[in-house]
Scaffold this motif. Structure first.
Motif, PDB file in Angstrom:
ATOM      1  N   UNK A   1       4.192  28.723  32.927  1.00 55.57           N
ATOM      2  CA  UNK A   1       4.743  27.494  33.503  1.00 55.57           C
ATOM      3  C   UNK A   1       5.590  26.731  32.477  1.00 55.57           C
ATOM      4  N   UNK A   2       6.787  26.339  32.890  1.00 56.32           N
ATOM      5  CA  UNK A   2       7.732  25.705  31.981  1.00 56.32           C
ATOM      6  C   UNK A   2       8.430  24.540  32.664  1.00 56.32           C
ATOM      7  N   UNK A   3       8.466  23.401  31.986  1.00 58.59           N
ATOM      8  CA  UNK A   3       9.231  22.239  32.424  1.00 58.59           C
ATOM      9  C   UNK A   3      10.417  22.101  31.476  1.00 58.59           C
ATOM     10  N   UNK A   4      11.608  22.123  32.022  1.00 59.50           N
ATOM     11  CA  UNK A   4      12.821  22.210  31.205  1.00 59.50           C
ATOM     12  C   UNK A   4      13.706  20.992  31.469  1.00 59.50           C
ATOM     13  N   UNK A   5      13.915  20.192  30.430  1.00 58.17           N
ATOM     14  CA  UNK A   5      14.771  19.013  30.512  1.00 58.17           C
ATOM     15  C   UNK A   5      15.998  19.260  29.643  1.00 58.17           C
ATOM     16  N   UNK A   6      17.169  18.995  30.185  1.00 59.69           N
ATOM     17  CA  UNK A   6      18.398  19.260  29.443  1.00 59.69           C
ATOM     18  C   UNK A   6      19.339  18.072  29.558  1.00 59.69           C
ATOM     19  N   UNK A   7      19.839  17.617  28.416  1.00 59.73           N
ATOM     20  CA  UNK A   7      20.747  16.470  28.389  1.00 59.73           C
ATOM     21  C   UNK A   7      22.176  16.935  28.138  1.00 59.73           C
ATOM     22  N   UNK A   8      23.090  16.449  28.955  1.00 58.57           N
ATOM     23  CA  UNK A   8      24.500  16.815  28.828  1.00 58.57           C
ATOM     24  C   UNK A   8      25.354  15.618  29.232  1.00 58.57           C
ATOM     25  N   UNK A   9      26.223  15.198  28.334  1.00 56.23           N
ATOM     26  CA  UNK A   9      27.077  14.048  28.621  1.00 56.23           C
ATOM     27  C   UNK A   9      28.295  14.447  29.454  1.00 56.23           C
ATOM     28  N   UNK A  10      28.755  15.690  29.290  1.00 52.88           N
ATOM     29  CA  UNK A  10      29.952  16.142  29.992  1.00 52.88           C
ATOM     30  C   UNK A  10      29.663  17.432  30.763  1.00 52.88           C
ATOM     31  N   UNK A  11      29.055  17.336  31.950  1.00 54.80           N
ATOM     32  CA  UNK A  11      28.763  18.539  32.730  1.00 54.80           C
ATOM     33  C   UNK A  11      30.031  19.315  33.079  1.00 54.80           C
ATOM     34  N   UNK A  12      29.899  20.635  33.100  1.00 57.17           N
ATOM     35  CA  UNK A  12      31.031  21.485  33.458  1.00 57.17           C
ATOM     36  C   UNK A  12      31.331  21.386  34.951  1.00 57.17           C
ATOM     37  N   UNK A  13      32.590  21.527  35.329  1.00 54.75           N
ATOM     38  CA  UNK A  13      32.911  21.633  36.758  1.00 54.75           C
ATOM     39  C   UNK A  13      32.235  22.864  37.352  1.00 54.75           C
ATOM     40  N   UNK A  14      31.821  22.786  38.593  1.00 53.63           N
ATOM     41  CA  UNK A  14      31.127  23.912  39.227  1.00 53.63           C
ATOM     42  C   UNK A  14      32.005  25.161  39.268  1.00 53.63           C
ATOM     43  N   UNK A  15      33.310  24.973  39.383  1.00 57.90           N
ATOM     44  CA  UNK A  15      34.201  26.138  39.429  1.00 57.90           C
ATOM     45  C   UNK A  15      34.240  26.883  38.100  1.00 57.90           C
ATOM     46  N   UNK A  16      34.045  26.160  36.999  1.00 50.09           N
ATOM     47  CA  UNK A  16      34.001  26.820  35.686  1.00 50.09           C
ATOM     48  C   UNK A  16      32.753  27.677  35.568  1.00 50.09           C
TER      49      UNK A  16
ATOM     50  N   UNK B   1      15.185  19.892  35.057  1.00 54.00           N
ATOM     51  CA  UNK B   1      15.793  18.587  35.275  1.00 54.00           C
ATOM     52  C   UNK B   1      16.977  18.447  34.339  1.00 54.00           C
ATOM     53  N   UNK B   2      18.174  18.519  34.912  1.00 51.80           N
ATOM     54  CA  UNK B   2      19.401  18.320  34.147  1.00 51.80           C
ATOM     55  C   UNK B   2      19.715  16.829  34.151  1.00 51.80           C
ATOM     56  N   UNK B   3      19.864  16.271  32.962  1.00 53.24           N
ATOM     57  CA  UNK B   3      20.107  14.835  32.842  1.00 53.24           C
ATOM     58  C   UNK B   3      21.524  14.593  32.333  1.00 53.24           C
ATOM     59  N   UNK B   4      22.323  13.951  33.149  1.00 54.08           N
ATOM     60  CA  UNK B   4      23.666  13.572  32.709  1.00 54.08           C
ATOM     61  C   UNK B   4      23.519  12.309  31.871  1.00 54.08           C
ATOM     62  N   UNK B   5      23.416  12.491  30.574  1.00 49.38           N
ATOM     63  CA  UNK B   5      23.035  11.378  29.708  1.00 49.38           C
ATOM     64  C   UNK B   5      23.556  11.595  28.298  1.00 49.38           C
ATOM     65  N   UNK B   6      23.622  10.517  27.558  1.00 49.68           N
ATOM     66  CA  UNK B   6      24.058  10.525  26.169  1.00 49.68           C
ATOM     67  C   UNK B   6      22.830  10.593  25.270  1.00 49.68           C
ATOM     68  N   UNK B   7      22.718  11.642  24.490  1.00 50.68           N
ATOM     69  CA  UNK B   7      21.559  11.805  23.607  1.00 50.68           C
ATOM     70  C   UNK B   7      21.388  10.615  22.675  1.00 50.68           C
ATOM     71  N   UNK B   8      22.483   9.970  22.316  1.00 47.77           N
ATOM     72  CA  UNK B   8      22.420   8.878  21.352  1.00 47.77           C
ATOM     73  C   UNK B   8      21.732   7.643  21.912  1.00 47.77           C
ATOM     74  N   UNK B   9      21.698   7.514  23.238  1.00 50.52           N
ATOM     75  CA  UNK B   9      21.152   6.286  23.828  1.00 50.52           C
ATOM     76  C   UNK B   9      20.064   6.523  24.876  1.00 50.52           C
ATOM     77  N   UNK B  10      19.858   7.747  25.313  1.00 46.67           N
ATOM     78  CA  UNK B  10      18.925   8.031  26.403  1.00 46.67           C
ATOM     79  C   UNK B  10      17.468   7.918  25.959  1.00 46.67           C
TER      80      UNK B  10
END
Length: 225
Positions: free
Chosen positions: A79-94, A131-140
């Motif tokens: 069992x794994x809970x995966x949290x990922x922070x990304x400030x600039x998500x890629x476009x789905x087409x990419x 859980x993908x988090x659209x967030x800034x690591x510096x402030x989240x």
């Protein structure tokens, strides 16, 4: 951002950002790096002492690390809970274009993690919650009780603000005793900074055909008073 898709030495894709002259993965093997640096040296090591494994990834990027971890969790039934922070998500087409070069064994997981909604808990398979988090690591606000940190930011010379000591102190505070942090960057100044914070550090051999060394740091189980 000006982003192009390139093929790495192991046949798997990476992305190249022209504005900072940097790749998202090792050009010597994107999949090899993901498996070795993060899944085998981080997630699997953390799973030896604590389950479910709670992962925090710095930089979702193309989703390759998440896809490989999801597949490993399902195969090993860990069992794994995966949290990922990304400030600039890629476009789905990419992501869709990248998927054309993803090995068959990871293709389903790659599509699922990229199609998952942002900022919501999504069950990718019976053993993997994302859980993908659209967030800034510096402030989240960081997740609590982290077992494994995938520190996959761009290189210190390209994105120095991501390697600030204050960030690693926050990560250290958010990790469980015994938690593991892995990164492809084994530079001496990074290792010394981690040791000063309180981490136990070790240099490990890099992936076959890739970097000579990688870095693994752990939070001591018995903390000093």
């Amino acid at each position: 951002m000006d982003i192009t898709i390139e093929t790495t030495a192991d046949g798997t894709p990476t992305l190249y950002r022209a504005d900072i002259d940097e790749h998202y993965h090792s050009v010597k093997g994107a999949l090899a790096e993901s498996r070795h640096v993060y899944v085998e040296s981080g997630w699997r090591k953390a799973a030896e002492t604590h389950r479910p494994v709670r992962v925090f990834e710095v930089g979702f990027g193309s989703g390759l690390n998440a896809a490989v971890t999801a597949s490993a969790a399902s195969e090993a039934e860990i069992p794994t809970e995966y949290y990922s922070a990304e400030l600039y998500p890629l476009p789905t087409e990419t992501a869709a274009l990248i998927s054309k070069s993803i090995p068959e064994e990871y293709l389903k997981a790659f599509a699922e993690v990229n199609h998952a909604l942002w900022n919501e808990r999504i069950q990718i398979n019976p053993f993997f919650m994302l859980m993908k988090m659209e967030a800034n690591l510096l402030t989240m606000t960081l997740p609590a009780d982290i077992d494994a940190v995938y520190f996959d930011a761009f290189a210190p010379e390209k994105q120095p603000e991501m390697w600030d000591e204050a960030i690693f102190r926050r990560l250290y505070a958010a990790m469980r005793p015994g938690g593991i942090l892995t990164t492809y960057c084994a530079k001496g100044n990074i290792r010394r900074m981690l040791r000063q914070i309180g981490f136990l550090t070790e240099r490990l051999p890099g992936p076959p055909g890739g970097k000579r060394e990688i870095l693994r740091a752990s939070k001591p189980i018995e903390l000093k008073e």
